[in-house]
Write an enzyme that holds these catalytic residues in place. Structure first.
Site, PDB file in Angstrom:
ATOM      1  N   SER A  14      17.646  45.142  44.218  1.00 24.11           N
ATOM      2  CA  SER A  14      16.261  45.196  43.748  1.00 24.11           C
ATOM      3  C   SER A  14      15.355  45.671  44.889  1.00 24.11           C
ATOM      4  CB  SER A  14      15.835  43.797  43.285  1.00 24.11           C
ATOM      5  OG  SER A  14      14.496  43.805  42.869  1.00 24.11           O
ATOM      6  N   SER A  86      22.902  46.958  38.386  1.00 26.79           N
ATOM      7  CA  SER A  86      24.325  47.079  37.989  1.00 26.79           C
ATOM      8  C   SER A  86      25.244  46.544  39.090  1.00 26.79           C
ATOM      9  CB  SER A  86      24.678  48.515  37.590  1.00 26.79           C
ATOM     10  OG  SER A  86      24.087  49.492  38.399  1.00 26.79           O
TER      11      SER A  86
HETATM   12  S1  ADX Z   1      20.993  44.182  36.237  1.00 27.77           S
HETATM   13  O1  ADX Z   1      21.629  43.213  37.172  1.00 27.77           O
HETATM   14  O2  ADX Z   1      21.156  43.797  34.835  1.00 27.77           O
HETATM   15  O3  ADX Z   1      21.437  45.569  36.495  1.00 27.77           O
HETATM   16  P1  ADX Z   1      18.261  45.121  36.126  1.00 27.77           P
HETATM   17  O4  ADX Z   1      18.269  46.306  37.017  1.00 27.77           O
HETATM   18  O5  ADX Z   1      18.319  45.345  34.646  1.00 27.77           O
HETATM   19  O6  ADX Z   1      19.441  44.121  36.603  1.00 27.77           O
HETATM   20  O7  ADX Z   1      16.966  44.249  36.411  1.00 27.77           O
HETATM   21  C1  ADX Z   1      16.665  43.907  37.727  1.00 27.77           C
HETATM   22  C2  ADX Z   1      15.196  43.576  37.895  1.00 27.77           C
HETATM   23  O8  ADX Z   1      14.902  42.345  37.276  1.00 27.77           O
HETATM   24  C3  ADX Z   1      14.834  43.409  39.343  1.00 27.77           C
HETATM   25  O9  ADX Z   1      14.353  44.599  39.940  1.00 27.77           O
HETATM   26  C4  ADX Z   1      13.783  42.344  39.325  1.00 27.77           C
HETATM   27  O10 ADX Z   1      12.512  42.931  39.116  1.00 27.77           O
HETATM   28  C5  ADX Z   1      14.087  41.535  38.095  1.00 27.77           C
HETATM   29  N1  ADX Z   1      14.788  40.260  38.319  1.00 27.77           N
HETATM   30  C6  ADX Z   1      14.378  39.065  37.836  1.00 27.77           C
HETATM   31  N2  ADX Z   1      15.259  38.098  38.152  1.00 27.77           N
HETATM   32  C7  ADX Z   1      16.260  38.676  38.850  1.00 27.77           C
HETATM   33  C8  ADX Z   1      17.461  38.184  39.455  1.00 27.77           C
HETATM   34  N3  ADX Z   1      17.802  36.909  39.375  1.00 27.77           N
HETATM   35  N4  ADX Z   1      18.272  39.069  40.107  1.00 27.77           N
HETATM   36  C9  ADX Z   1      17.914  40.350  40.183  1.00 27.77           C
HETATM   37  N5  ADX Z   1      16.794  40.889  39.642  1.00 27.77           N
HETATM   38  C10 ADX Z   1      15.968  40.056  38.969  1.00 27.77           C
END
Ligand code: ADX
Length: 201
Positions: A14, A86
């Site tokens: 992130s 991801s």
């Molecule tokens: S993924 O893991 O399913 O690929 P995705 O990219 O859709 O994640 O969403 C990530 C975004 O959600 C982050 O950039 C952040 O803004 C938010 N977020 C909220 N909680 C979490 C968490 N526990 N871990 C990572 N991102 C989080």
């Protein structure tokens, strides 16, 4: 002749710069005549994946949904750009096998820098325990083992990373460099607007 479709998959922690790079590459590829669609994790989680959380199961479901749409677009001569953490290698590899024309871009940035930048203030919340299971802190991130492209956003500027990605795509014969003078004034204004929004000009 229609351009070939492919999926450009940005993975990384992130705040590493996935969305920024996806949007800049989108603009450039459109300028070059490609049809492009961006699937951004933050956006997808407000519609297609609404209600999903951050357990391994929910993240895998989110990624498979994004991958499913990328597959449909890729088959129809669209460049599908995914920008989602991801974090799990297995599901990324599964999508690569499913889609075929799949370019994995690892957006690499050290945790130290991400914690310092903390654009969304989420690292602070994760460090104080207000947000749990945060990727890279108390939840896993599995680095790609053989990504086609790696960009290091703690040492490169966004424009350097974008140029590097485009060169990679050119080498894979997925896009051709725009000829000099191919940019319209509108294209240039769009790039300028995006850079301005990012605070670069
Ligand atoms: S993924 O893991 O399913 O690929 P995705 O990219 O859709 O994640 O969403 C990530 C975004 O959600 C982050 O950039 C952040 O803004 C938010 N977020 C909220 N909680 C979490 C968490 N526990 N871990 C990572 N991102 C989080």
């Amino acid at each position: 002749m229609a351009e070939k479709g492919f999926t450009l998959w940005f993975t990384g922690l992130s705040g590493a710069g996935k969305t920024t790079l996806a949007r800049l590459v989108e603009t450039e590829l459109k300028t070059r005549g490609h049809k492009v669609e961006v699937l951004d994790g933050d956006v997808v989680r407000t519609n297609l994946s609404k209600g999903l959380g951050f357990s391994k199961e929910d993240r895998d479901t989110n990624i498979r949904r994004i991958g499913f749409v990328c597959d449909l677009l890729t088959r129809n001569e669209v460049v599908a750009i995914a920008a989602a953490i991801s974090p799990y290698r297995e599901v990324r590899d599964e999508l690569k096998a499913q889609i075929g024309a799949f370019v994995e871009v690892y957006v690499k940035c050290s945790l130290d820098v991400l914690i310092k930048r903390d654009v969304k203030g989420l690292y602070k919340k994760a460090l104080t325990g207000e947000v749990k299971n945060f990727t890279g802190l108390d939840d896993p991130y599995e680095e790609p083992l053989n990504p086609e492209i790696v960009v290091e956003t703690d040492s490169q500027s966004p424009l350097e990373s974008v140029a590097f990605i485009l060169r990679g795509l050119e080498e894979m014969a997925l896009t051709k460099a725009a000829e000099a003078g191919a940019y319209t004034q509108e294209d240039e204004e769009e790039v300028r607007r995006r850079l301005e929004a990012l605070g670069y000009v």
